[in-house]
Design a protein around this motif. Structure first.
Motif, PDB file in Angstrom:
ATOM      1  N   GLY A  46     -35.777 -25.460  -1.709  1.00  0.00           N
ATOM      2  CA  GLY A  46     -35.711 -24.319  -2.627  1.00  0.00           C
ATOM      3  C   GLY A  46     -36.844 -23.341  -2.359  1.00  0.00           C
ATOM      4  O   GLY A  46     -37.332 -23.232  -1.234  1.00  0.00           O
ATOM      5  N   GLY A  47     -37.265 -22.661  -3.395  1.00  0.00           N
ATOM      6  CA  GLY A  47     -38.350 -21.710  -3.242  1.00  0.00           C
ATOM      7  C   GLY A  47     -37.879 -20.291  -3.001  1.00  0.00           C
ATOM      8  O   GLY A  47     -36.689 -19.987  -3.132  1.00  0.00           O
ATOM      9  N   TYR A  48     -38.831 -19.457  -2.632  1.00  0.00           N
ATOM     10  CA  TYR A  48     -38.529 -18.040  -2.413  1.00  0.00           C
ATOM     11  C   TYR A  48     -39.653 -17.460  -1.569  1.00  0.00           C
ATOM     12  O   TYR A  48     -40.684 -18.103  -1.345  1.00  0.00           O
ATOM     13  N   GLY A  49     -39.424 -16.247  -1.104  1.00  0.00           N
ATOM     14  CA  GLY A  49     -40.466 -15.568  -0.338  1.00  0.00           C
ATOM     15  C   GLY A  49     -40.309 -15.753   1.163  1.00  0.00           C
ATOM     16  O   GLY A  49     -39.358 -16.380   1.636  1.00  0.00           O
ATOM     17  N   ASN A  50     -41.263 -15.230   1.912  1.00  0.00           N
ATOM     18  CA  ASN A  50     -41.144 -15.178   3.371  1.00  0.00           C
ATOM     19  C   ASN A  50     -41.071 -16.548   4.042  1.00  0.00           C
ATOM     20  O   ASN A  50     -40.626 -16.664   5.176  1.00  0.00           O
ATOM     21  N   GLN A  51     -41.483 -17.599   3.329  1.00  0.00           N
ATOM     22  CA  GLN A  51     -41.365 -18.942   3.923  1.00  0.00           C
ATOM     23  C   GLN A  51     -39.906 -19.295   4.231  1.00  0.00           C
ATOM     24  O   GLN A  51     -39.625 -20.100   5.112  1.00  0.00           O
ATOM     25  N   LEU A  52     -38.987 -18.653   3.495  1.00  0.00           N
ATOM     26  CA  LEU A  52     -37.570 -18.952   3.733  1.00  0.00           C
ATOM     27  C   LEU A  52     -37.140 -18.499   5.127  1.00  0.00           C
ATOM     28  O   LEU A  52     -36.210 -19.043   5.715  1.00  0.00           O
ATOM     29  N   ARG A  53     -37.822 -17.469   5.639  1.00  0.00           N
ATOM     30  CA  ARG A  53     -37.502 -17.013   7.003  1.00  0.00           C
ATOM     31  C   ARG A  53     -37.812 -18.123   8.009  1.00  0.00           C
ATOM     32  O   ARG A  53     -37.073 -18.334   8.962  1.00  0.00           O
ATOM     33  N   ASP A  54     -38.922 -18.803   7.782  1.00  0.00           N
ATOM     34  CA  ASP A  54     -39.276 -19.907   8.688  1.00  0.00           C
ATOM     35  C   ASP A  54     -38.254 -21.027   8.582  1.00  0.00           C
ATOM     36  O   ASP A  54     -37.881 -21.652   9.581  1.00  0.00           O
ATOM     37  N   ASP A  55     -37.809 -21.284   7.355  1.00  0.00           N
ATOM     38  CA  ASP A  55     -36.806 -22.337   7.167  1.00  0.00           C
ATOM     39  C   ASP A  55     -35.512 -21.993   7.905  1.00  0.00           C
ATOM     40  O   ASP A  55     -34.886 -22.856   8.514  1.00  0.00           O
ATOM     41  N   ILE A  56     -35.110 -20.735   7.823  1.00  0.00           N
ATOM     42  CA  ILE A  56     -33.889 -20.302   8.515  1.00  0.00           C
ATOM     43  C   ILE A  56     -33.997 -20.614  10.002  1.00  0.00           C
ATOM     44  O   ILE A  56     -33.096 -21.213  10.605  1.00  0.00           O
ATOM     45  N   ARG A  57     -35.118 -20.221  10.596  1.00  0.00           N
ATOM     46  CA  ARG A  57     -35.266 -20.434  12.042  1.00  0.00           C
ATOM     47  C   ARG A  57     -35.423 -21.913  12.375  1.00  0.00           C
ATOM     48  O   ARG A  57     -34.918 -22.385  13.392  1.00  0.00           O
ATOM     49  N   LYS A  58     -36.083 -22.628  11.492  1.00  0.00           N
ATOM     50  CA  LYS A  58     -36.309 -24.061  11.740  1.00  0.00           C
ATOM     51  C   LYS A  58     -34.978 -24.810  11.861  1.00  0.00           C
ATOM     52  O   LYS A  58     -34.808 -25.671  12.709  1.00  0.00           O
ATOM     53  N   PHE A  59     -34.034 -24.445  11.009  1.00  0.00           N
ATOM     54  CA  PHE A  59     -32.800 -25.242  10.953  1.00  0.00           C
ATOM     55  C   PHE A  59     -31.614 -24.594  11.676  1.00  0.00           C
ATOM     56  O   PHE A  59     -30.543 -25.189  11.768  1.00  0.00           O
ATOM     57  N   TYR A  60     -31.823 -23.376  12.199  1.00  0.00           N
ATOM     58  CA  TYR A  60     -30.704 -22.681  12.845  1.00  0.00           C
ATOM     59  C   TYR A  60     -30.192 -23.485  14.042  1.00  0.00           C
ATOM     60  O   TYR A  60     -30.954 -23.858  14.928  1.00  0.00           O
ATOM     61  N   GLY A  61     -28.904 -23.740  14.056  1.00  0.00           N
ATOM     62  CA  GLY A  61     -28.290 -24.419  15.199  1.00  0.00           C
ATOM     63  C   GLY A  61     -28.590 -25.908  15.271  1.00  0.00           C
ATOM     64  O   GLY A  61     -28.450 -26.511  16.338  1.00  0.00           O
ATOM     65  N   SER A  62     -28.980 -26.521  14.161  1.00  0.00           N
ATOM     66  CA  SER A  62     -29.356 -27.943  14.207  1.00  0.00           C
ATOM     67  C   SER A  62     -28.270 -28.838  13.628  1.00  0.00           C
ATOM     68  O   SER A  62     -28.534 -29.964  13.238  1.00  0.00           O
ATOM     69  N   ARG A  63     -27.064 -28.325  13.559  1.00  0.00           N
ATOM     70  CA  ARG A  63     -25.976 -29.070  12.940  1.00  0.00           C
ATOM     71  C   ARG A  63     -24.994 -29.549  14.002  1.00  0.00           C
ATOM     72  O   ARG A  63     -24.700 -28.827  14.952  1.00  0.00           O
ATOM     73  N   LEU A  64     -24.519 -30.750  13.830  1.00  0.00           N
ATOM     74  CA  LEU A  64     -23.473 -31.296  14.705  1.00  0.00           C
ATOM     75  C   LEU A  64     -22.344 -31.758  13.804  1.00  0.00           C
ATOM     76  O   LEU A  64     -22.585 -32.440  12.812  1.00  0.00           O
ATOM     77  N   SER A  65     -21.125 -31.374  14.132  1.00  0.00           N
ATOM     78  CA  SER A  65     -20.014 -31.768  13.263  1.00  0.00           C
ATOM     79  C   SER A  65     -18.861 -32.328  14.088  1.00  0.00           C
ATOM     80  O   SER A  65     -18.726 -32.028  15.278  1.00  0.00           O
ATOM     81  N   ILE A  66     -18.076 -33.140  13.452  1.00  0.00           N
ATOM     82  CA  ILE A  66     -16.894 -33.717  14.090  1.00  0.00           C
ATOM     83  C   ILE A  66     -15.708 -33.501  13.169  1.00  0.00           C
ATOM     84  O   ILE A  66     -15.825 -33.650  11.949  1.00  0.00           O
ATOM     85  N   ALA A  67     -14.586 -33.114  13.755  1.00  0.00           N
ATOM     86  CA  ALA A  67     -13.336 -33.060  12.993  1.00  0.00           C
ATOM     87  C   ALA A  67     -12.337 -33.956  13.712  1.00  0.00           C
ATOM     88  O   ALA A  67     -12.190 -33.875  14.925  1.00  0.00           O
ATOM     89  N   CYS A  68     -11.694 -34.847  12.962  1.00  0.00           N
ATOM     90  CA  CYS A  68     -10.679 -35.727  13.543  1.00  0.00           C
ATOM     91  C   CYS A  68      -9.299 -35.148  13.258  1.00  0.00           C
ATOM     92  O   CYS A  68      -9.061 -34.598  12.182  1.00  0.00           O
ATOM     93  N   ARG A  69      -8.417 -35.293  14.217  1.00  0.00           N
ATOM     94  CA  ARG A  69      -7.031 -34.874  14.042  1.00  0.00           C
ATOM     95  C   ARG A  69      -6.134 -36.021  14.505  1.00  0.00           C
ATOM     96  O   ARG A  69      -6.191 -36.391  15.673  1.00  0.00           O
ATOM     97  N   GLY A  70      -5.350 -36.554  13.576  1.00  0.00           N
ATOM     98  CA  GLY A  70      -4.597 -37.751  13.916  1.00  0.00           C
ATOM     99  C   GLY A  70      -3.099 -37.627  13.723  1.00  0.00           C
ATOM    100  O   GLY A  70      -2.600 -36.633  13.192  1.00  0.00           O
TER     101      GLY A  70
END
Lengths: 568, 237
Positions: free
Chosen positions: A398-422
């Motif tokens: 949570g929080g607010y202010g310019n620290q959120l910009r760092d959070d955005i960059r820290k986590f950008y592109g750090s997600r891996l996902s899987i979708a199954c189709r059966g």
């Protein structure tokens, strides 16, 4: 409007209708192509959504009722269409996606182009469930081969029995999160291969461009480097002068004569709100599995009291969609990553086909895995719960202010996902039928859906969840969200949600247990053909488009032959 | 409690609504001076006629009261301040974006209206005036209380939900703006040639491409040569 006489009227301009138009027009037949939506060309600046920045839209790419996959998605249509309702029986919760545009839902699909394999046509022989197709892989293989070369698909020859080799364009190299998945899959003993998608990574002819890696196939490609029915099949067919295109034309029914043969179709011109009739020697319905079933059921006559092609009461039955489930993880290794352009092709560069064929499991039929993640272009929703992964790092959320910009960059592109189709098992009870009381805005009776998953699909979804958990974890991921349990059917998607619905006019040799023969020709009326997913006997754990295209090509050759022999 | 609540509310409702977005009923703080870059009201990005009509109707619709919009602006500004080389929420026109999104997805209408009302009510309880008319320090002290979702305080929960919603709107609105792209360093959405993860990145992650896998991948120097295959499906061009 004068009455025209055609060799063939094709209803619907998606994968099946596009292929039929292309083949039949090239053979010199006079073709009417009837589409319920508008003309569409992604190369037209007025219709372009590709290569637009999010701020070019007031809602930054958020979904709307008219574009449920985001307002830059090229497919005009969706789960709800103004003036065109559908209804449900009992506790059914079916989702029906309809495209309303030239090219239909080929403007929407993920371009995943998987051949069915030998086992997929004869699954009853393996598990005693469902029904075998009246054809086998060898019957369709030549058409898959020709299709690969005509339309283009990247992938790789791996010598897998039920995921057959083909004529592939070279694959794009894996992205970084995909390399993490490859490592994780290796650890888990799960195979992974280059994906197979109908995107031109290499020039295939002089008419279409080569992919420039914007990752936006879902917005339709202005240089036609991905497949959609309109760009690859219909525009070339229109140039030959053999095709009259009718847009905004909503087909009410197939008209028949005293012998029960088709004489043409009646349609409503949606702009004029006026009804017209087109005459022809034959009719190809390619309006989508459920829409074609609806047209047949609405085509009642003294010869076809129960609807055209429906003497067996099988039209609309065996409706089945792919199963689906998905999960995502946060990859700490990808935190604070260097930002570079990894848009790549639209969607995944790698995938895992079904790998447990022949294993003893709690369910029958397989599924494949689609891999997602990476540094996509921000659009509406980006930055929601901006620093929720701080939870895993023991830091404040949570929080607010310019620290959120760092959070955005820290986590950008750090997600891996899987979708199954059966693959689900086609059921006699699962069907669409005419609602006895409800009509659309043109007075045409609408479809009512009656559909329940069975225990097999639910157990398959449970297995999907275990698999995804294992793979995401072995790839170094921290799982996000809760693992859905039995009370949520293990996250199994709703029927219709994966938009692979097929089976409503299934093919077979027995006219009492099927609607068409192996060429999609109605048992009850020999000059009516179905060219969409309707004739599928079973869905396989593959996306249906490549098989719709191959079957439509095979059917077109049969129609031409039958016309030359004066059987039509 | 420095002011009779009922009397205050009467003042609030009777306050004149000016035409200018800067207008306020005249207390002493940031809301008097708050302004933001206006966002365009016409767009052209491949819309159908019904879509154009819907968007025009949305732009024509007045949903927020001026007081509500000013409160949204103050919150956006607190969440992503302008004092930064890449600008902040107000530079990126966030109040206009939030207004449009709330009208477009009307499930947000009540949460935002109610959220502003809750915030005012809480500010009046605590500091005797509505949120935009208390001092900046007072505003920040309230935000400190409601900015962290893990906070366990039943009285604050509505404010926490509202603040999370406003943070979502602000972050997504900013990072889908030109300023946000600059801030993130996003470099995609342009024709290019994807030829794999840069070597130094691979190295940093201790990864390398498998040679057999690479043999199945595009040779970008030959992508313009028309594909041909032998009978076994081997690409020969």
């Amino acid at each position: 409007m004068a009455q025209h006489e055609y060799d063939v009227i094709i209803v619907g301009s998606g994968a099946g209708g596009g292929m039929a138009t292309f083949q039949l027009a090239n053979a010199g037949l006079r073709v009417a192509l009837v589409e319920a939506g508008d003309y569409y060309d992604p190369a037209d600046e007025e219709q372009r959504t590709q290569l637009r920045y999010p701020w070019e839209s007031p809602r930054r790419g958020a979904s709307t009722l008219r574009r449920p996959f985001g307002d830059y998605n090229s497919c005009i249509g969706g789960w709800h269409l103004d003036g065109e309702p559908y209804t449900m029986k009992g506790t059914t919760d079916f989702m029906w996606w309809r495209g309303r545009m030239l090219g239909g839902r080929t403007n929407h699909w993920g371009r995943i182009a998987l051949r069915f394999g030998p086992l997929d046509f004869k699954h009853r022989d393996i598990d005693g469930l469902g029904e075998n197709w009246p054809i086998d892989y060898d019957d369709i293989k030549p058409y898959y081969d020709k299709l690969d070369k005509l339309v283009g698909v990247y992938g790789s020859n791996e010598g897998l029995y039920n995921d057959p080799d083909g004529f592939f364009l070279p694959a794009p190299k894996p992205r970084l999160h995909e390399l993490y998945y490859i490592e994780g899959a290796k650890k888990a003993g799960v195979p992974v291969y280059p994906a197979r998608k109908s995107i031109l990574t290499k020039r295939i002819n002089n008419d279409r461009g080569v992919c420039f890696y914007c990752g936006q196939c879902s917005r339709a490609c202005g240089i036609h480097a991905d497949f959609s029915s309109s760009t690859v099949l219909i525009y070339p067919a229109l140039q030959g002068g053999q095709v009259d295109l009718y847009t905004k034309a909503m087909v009410r029914e197939v008209t028949t004569d005293a012998e029960g043969l088709a004489t043409g179709v009646s349609y409503i011109n949606k702009e004029e709100n006026q009804e017209y009739h087109l005459k022809s020697r034959s009719v190809v319905l390619a309006a989508s599995a459920c829409s074609s079933a609806r047209i047949l059921l609405n085509s009642k006559s003294t010869q076809h009291e129960n609807g055209l092609g429906n003497s067996s009461d099988h039209v609309g039955r065996y409706l089945h969609d792919s199963t689906g489930a998905s999960r995502a993880a946060f990859l700490p290794s990808l935190m604070d990553r260097e930002i570079y352009n990894e848009d790549g092709v639209g969607g995944m560069h790698i995938y895992t086909p079904w790998w447990l064929q022949g294993e003893s499991l709690e369910f029958t039929r397989g599924y494949h895995l689609e891999i997602g993640g990476g540094m996509g272009m921000p659009s509406y929703g980006f930055g929601f719960a901006v620093n929720q992964y701080n939870e895993f790092l023991g830091e404040q959320v949570g929080g607010y202010g310019n620290q959120l910009r760092d959070d955005i960059r820290k986590f950008y592109g750090s997600r891996l996902s899987i979708a199954c189709r059966g693959e689900s098992i086609a059921q006699y009870q699962n069907r669409c039928e005419l609602d006895p009381t409800v009509v659309d805005e043109w007075g045409i009776p609408v479809l009512r859906f009656d559909y329940q998953w069975t225990d097999n699909e639910i157990k398959q979804a449970k297995h999907m969840q275990d698999t995804m958990e294992e793979l995401l974890t072995s790839s170094g991921g921290i799982l996000l969200g809760n693992k859905p349990g039995a009370d949520e059917d293990y996250g199994l998607t709703k029927p219709g949600e994966i938009i692979h619905e097929v089976g409503t006019t299934r093919m077979g040799t027995d006219p009492n247990a099927s609607v068409t023969n192996e060429f999609g020709q109605l048992h009850d009326s020999k000059n009516v053909f179905i060219a969409d997913g309707g004739p599928f006997v079973s869905q396989a754990d593959k996306n249906p488009t490549w098989t719709i295209l191959a079957l439509a090509w095979r059917q077109s050759e049969y129609i031409i032959e039958q016309m030359m022999q004066r059987n039509l | 409690m420095s002011m009779d609540r009922r009397e205050y509310l009467k003042t609030l409702f009777l306050a004149p609504l000016g035409g200018s977005i800067i207008a306020s009923s005249g207390k002493s703080n940031a809301a008097n001076n708050i302004s933001w870059t206006p966002l365009p009201k016409t767009f052209s990005y491949g819309r159908t006629e019904p879509e154009k009509q819907t968007d025009a109707e949305l732009f024509a619709e007045n949903y927020f009261r001026e007081h509500e919009l000013l409160t949204i602006a103050v919150l956006c500004d607190i969440i992503l301040p302008n004092e930064h080389p890449n600008g902040g929420a107000l530079d990126a026109g966030l109040p206009d974006f939030v207004e449009f999104m709330v009208k477009d997805r009307d499930q947000y209408k009540l949460p935002v209206r109610g959220g502003v009302a809750w915030l005012d009510s809480y500010a009046i309880e605590k500091f005797g005036s509505d949120f935009i008319n208390i001092s900046e320090d007072q505003q920040l002290s309230i935000c400190e209380e409601i900015a962290y979702p893990d906070t366990e305080n039943s009285v604050l929960q509505p404010g926490i939900s509202f603040f999370s919603l406003m943070r979502n709107f602000t972050m997504t609105g900013y990072y889908t703006s030109e300023q946000g792209f600059e801030d993130l360093g996003y470099v995609g959405n342009t024709p290019n040639v994807w030829d794999g993860v840069p070597d130094h990145v691979l190295k940093k992650h201790g990864m390398e491409y498998d040679a057999e896998w690479l043999s199945k991948c595009v040779d970008q120097s030959r992508k313009e040569i028309i594909a041909e295959w032998d009978d076994d499906g081997n690409l020969i061009t």
